[in-house]
Design a protein around this motif. Structure first.
Motif, PDB file in Angstrom:
ATOM      1  N   THR A  77      15.921  33.106 -66.460  1.00  0.00           N
ATOM      2  CA  THR A  77      16.071  34.004 -67.611  1.00  0.00           C
ATOM      3  C   THR A  77      15.716  33.299 -68.910  1.00  0.00           C
ATOM      4  O   THR A  77      15.022  33.854 -69.775  1.00  0.00           O
ATOM      5  N   THR A  78      16.170  32.039 -69.018  1.00  0.00           N
ATOM      6  CA  THR A  78      15.849  31.263 -70.220  1.00  0.00           C
ATOM      7  C   THR A  78      14.355  31.058 -70.351  1.00  0.00           C
ATOM      8  O   THR A  78      13.774  31.215 -71.435  1.00  0.00           O
ATOM      9  N   MET A  79      13.691  30.708 -69.243  1.00  0.00           N
ATOM     10  CA  MET A  79      12.248  30.490 -69.282  1.00  0.00           C
ATOM     11  C   MET A  79      11.506  31.784 -69.631  1.00  0.00           C
ATOM     12  O   MET A  79      10.523  31.775 -70.386  1.00  0.00           O
ATOM     13  N   ALA A  80      11.970  32.898 -69.069  1.00  0.00           N
ATOM     14  CA  ALA A  80      11.325  34.176 -69.367  1.00  0.00           C
ATOM     15  C   ALA A  80      11.474  34.533 -70.839  1.00  0.00           C
ATOM     16  O   ALA A  80      10.535  35.031 -71.478  1.00  0.00           O
ATOM     17  N   LEU A  81      12.659  34.259 -71.383  1.00  0.00           N
ATOM     18  CA  LEU A  81      12.865  34.542 -72.804  1.00  0.00           C
ATOM     19  C   LEU A  81      11.997  33.658 -73.692  1.00  0.00           C
ATOM     20  O   LEU A  81      11.475  34.102 -74.720  1.00  0.00           O
ATOM     21  N   VAL A  82      11.854  32.376 -73.266  1.00  0.00           N
ATOM     22  CA  VAL A  82      10.993  31.472 -74.040  1.00  0.00           C
ATOM     23  C   VAL A  82       9.547  31.964 -74.016  1.00  0.00           C
ATOM     24  O   VAL A  82       8.853  31.998 -75.042  1.00  0.00           O
ATOM     25  N   CYS A  83       9.075  32.382 -72.822  1.00  0.00           N
ATOM     26  CA  CYS A  83       7.710  32.906 -72.721  1.00  0.00           C
ATOM     27  C   CYS A  83       7.531  34.165 -73.581  1.00  0.00           C
ATOM     28  O   CYS A  83       6.508  34.348 -74.232  1.00  0.00           O
ATOM     29  N   LEU A  84       8.541  35.031 -73.566  1.00  0.00           N
ATOM     30  CA  LEU A  84       8.475  36.243 -74.382  1.00  0.00           C
ATOM     31  C   LEU A  84       8.434  35.908 -75.867  1.00  0.00           C
ATOM     32  O   LEU A  84       7.684  36.516 -76.640  1.00  0.00           O
ATOM     33  N   LEU A  85       9.232  34.915 -76.273  1.00  0.00           N
ATOM     34  CA  LEU A  85       9.238  34.500 -77.674  1.00  0.00           C
ATOM     35  C   LEU A  85       7.874  33.928 -78.083  1.00  0.00           C
ATOM     36  O   LEU A  85       7.348  34.243 -79.158  1.00  0.00           O
ATOM     37  N   VAL A  86       7.311  33.093 -77.210  1.00  0.00           N
ATOM     38  CA  VAL A  86       5.974  32.546 -77.498  1.00  0.00           C
ATOM     39  C   VAL A  86       4.954  33.665 -77.614  1.00  0.00           C
ATOM     40  O   VAL A  86       4.083  33.650 -78.491  1.00  0.00           O
ATOM     41  N   LEU A  87       5.062  34.660 -76.724  1.00  0.00           N
ATOM     42  CA  LEU A  87       4.133  35.784 -76.765  1.00  0.00           C
ATOM     43  C   LEU A  87       4.269  36.569 -78.062  1.00  0.00           C
ATOM     44  O   LEU A  87       3.274  36.963 -78.680  1.00  0.00           O
ATOM     45  N   LEU A  88       5.509  36.803 -78.501  1.00  0.00           N
ATOM     46  CA  LEU A  88       5.737  37.542 -79.739  1.00  0.00           C
ATOM     47  C   LEU A  88       5.186  36.812 -80.958  1.00  0.00           C
ATOM     48  O   LEU A  88       4.816  37.440 -81.955  1.00  0.00           O
ATOM     49  N   VAL A  89       5.139  35.484 -80.874  1.00  0.00           N
ATOM     50  CA  VAL A  89       4.617  34.704 -82.001  1.00  0.00           C
ATOM     51  C   VAL A  89       3.095  34.611 -81.946  1.00  0.00           C
ATOM     52  O   VAL A  89       2.401  34.799 -82.949  1.00  0.00           O
TER      53      VAL A  89
END
Length: 350
Positions: A77-89
Motif C-alpha cells: 500500500t505504501t509503495m502504491a501510494l508513493v507511485c501515485l504521488l510520483v504520478l500526480l507530480v
C-alpha cells in the motif's frame, strides 16, 4: 515478500528467483505502451509526453502487484501510494513541458518557413530587378551609341531618341527609389513624422498628378471624397500609398475602363478604396498580390499599346509596408469588373 532480516545472499537469491516472473508481468505492459507510443507519434507532443510518463508507472505498479501476489499489505500500500504521488507530480509537469516544447517547435517551424519564404522572395526580387534593370539599360546604351556614331542625325530623330532615353532614365530612377523604400521598410528603418493628415487632400494631389497618365491610356478616374476623414500619419508616405494604388489600378485597367477612388469612415477607421477594371484576380493569387516582385498572371490586363511599362512588382509591397507602419490594414478582393484595394487607417483623435 523479502524479509529484511534475511542474509544478503538469500535476498539476492530470492530476487533472482522472482525476476523472471516480474519481467513476464512488466514486458507486456511495456509492449502495449510502445505500441501506444507508435500510434500517437503523429499526434500532439503533449499526448506523447503523457504516455511516456504513464507507461513506466503502469509497468512498475504491475510488477509490484504481480510479485506481491496482489496481497495488499502495508508495504504494498505504501509503495502504491508513493507511485501515485510520483504520478500526480510528474504528469502535470509532463503536460506543461509537452505544451512548452510543442509551442517552441511550432514557433521554430514557423520561423524556418518565414526564413525560407523571405529567401525565396529575395531571390525572386533579384531575378526580377536584374531583368528589369537590364532592359532599359540596354535600350539606353543602344540609343546612346546610335547618337554617338552618327547613325541618327536628323533633329526629329535625335529628339525622339533623347525623349526615349529620358523616359527610360525616369523608369530606372523610379525602380531605384522603390528598392530604397522597400529596403527601409524591411529593415525596420522607416521613420515616420506623424501629424494630422487630411486624407481627401492627399487623394486630390495624387489624382491631379495621375490624371495625365490615365488620359494617355483613355482611362476614366472617378473620385468620391464626400467624407474627408483626418488620420494620424506621415503625409509623404500616405501619398505614396495612394499613388502606388492608383497607378497600379490605371496600369491594369484597359482603355475606356474606369478607376474609382472612394474615401469614407467606418467606425474608428478611415477607409480608402481603389477600384480598377482589371477583369479580376484569380483566387489563388489574391493572397500574393502584396508579395515582393509578384506580378500575377495574364488575368491582370496589360496595356495593349505598350506605352505603360509593367511594374516592377514592388508598388503593392511598399504600400502594404507603409500602411502597416501606420498601424493600418490593407487587403484586396475582386469587386465588380475588377479588383478593389481597400486601406483602413485609424482616425486621428479630435
Amino acid at each position: 515478500m523479502i524479509d529484511p532480516n534475511e542474509p544478503f545472499a538469500n535476498m539476492v537469491g530470492h530476487a533472482l528467483h522472482i525476476l523472471p516472473f516480474a519481467l513476464a508481468l512488466v514486458l507486456p505492459v511495456v509492449a502495449v505502451g510502445t505500441a501506444l507510443l507508435y500510434w500517437v507519434r503523429r499526434g500532439s507532443l503533449t499526448t506523447t509526453m503523457t504516455v511516456l510518463v504513464l507507461v513506466p508507472m503502469a509497468a512498475v505498479l504491475t510488477g509490484v502487484l504481480g510479485v506481491s501476489g496482489f496481497m495488499f499489505n502495508t508495504t504494498l500500500t505504501t509503495m502504491a501510494l508513493v507511485c501515485l504521488l510520483v504520478l500526480l507530480v510528474t504528469l502535470p509537469v509532463a503536460l506543461v513541458l509537452g505544451r512548452a516544447i510543442a509551442r517552441r517547435s511550432v514557433w521554430e517551424h514557423q520561423a524556418r518557413e518565414r526564413e525560407r519564404a523571405a529567401e525565396a522572395s529575395r531571390r525572386e526580387l533579384v531575378a526580377w530587378i536584374s531583368h528589369d534593370l537590364r532592359t532599359p539599360l540596354a535600350g539606353i546604351r543602344a540609343m546612346a551609341e546610335a547618337l554617338a556614331d552618327g547613325v541618327v542625325s536628323s533633329p526629329p530623330e535625335v529628339a525622339g531618341y533623347a525623349s526615349r532615353i529620358s523616359g527610360e532614365t525616369r523608369r530606372l530612377s523610379g525602380m531605384v527609389d522603390d528598392l530604397f523604400e522597400l529596403s527601409r521598410i524591411t529593415a525596420g528603418a522607416l521613420e515616420l513624422t506623424m501629424s494630422q493628415v487630411a486624407l481627401g487632400e492627399v487623394v486630390s494631389d495624387v489624382l491631379a498628378a495621375q490624371t495625365p497618365v490615365a488620359q494617355r491610356k483613355r482611362v476614366r478616374v472617378l473620385a468620391d471624397a464626400s467624407r474627408a476623414p483626418v488620420v494620424l500619419g506621415s503625409d509623404p508616405e500616405l501619398a505614396r500609398v495612394v499613388r502606388n494604388l492608383v497607378s497600379n489600378a490605371i496600369r491594369h485597367t484597359p482603355p475606356d475602363g474606369t478607376v474609382a477612388v472612394q474615401i469614407g469612415v467606418d467606425g474608428a477607421d478611415a477607409v480608402l478604396a481603389v477600384d480598377d477594371g482589371c477583369g479580376g484576380i484569380p483566387d489563388a493569387e489574391l493572397a500574393r498580390v502584396f508579395d515582393v516582385a509578384f506580378r500575377g498572371s495574364a488575368a491582370r490586363t496589360p496595356s495593349p499599346s505598350g506605352e505603360e511599362q509593367v511594374g516592377g512588382g514592388l508598388g503593392l509591397a511598399i504600400a502594404k509596408g507603409l500602411v502597416e507602419a501606420h498601424r493600418g490594414r490593407i487587403n484586396a478582393h475582386n469587386h465588380g469588373p475588377g479588383c478593389r484595394f481597400e486601406v483602413r487607417l485609424p482616425l486621428a483623435a479630435v
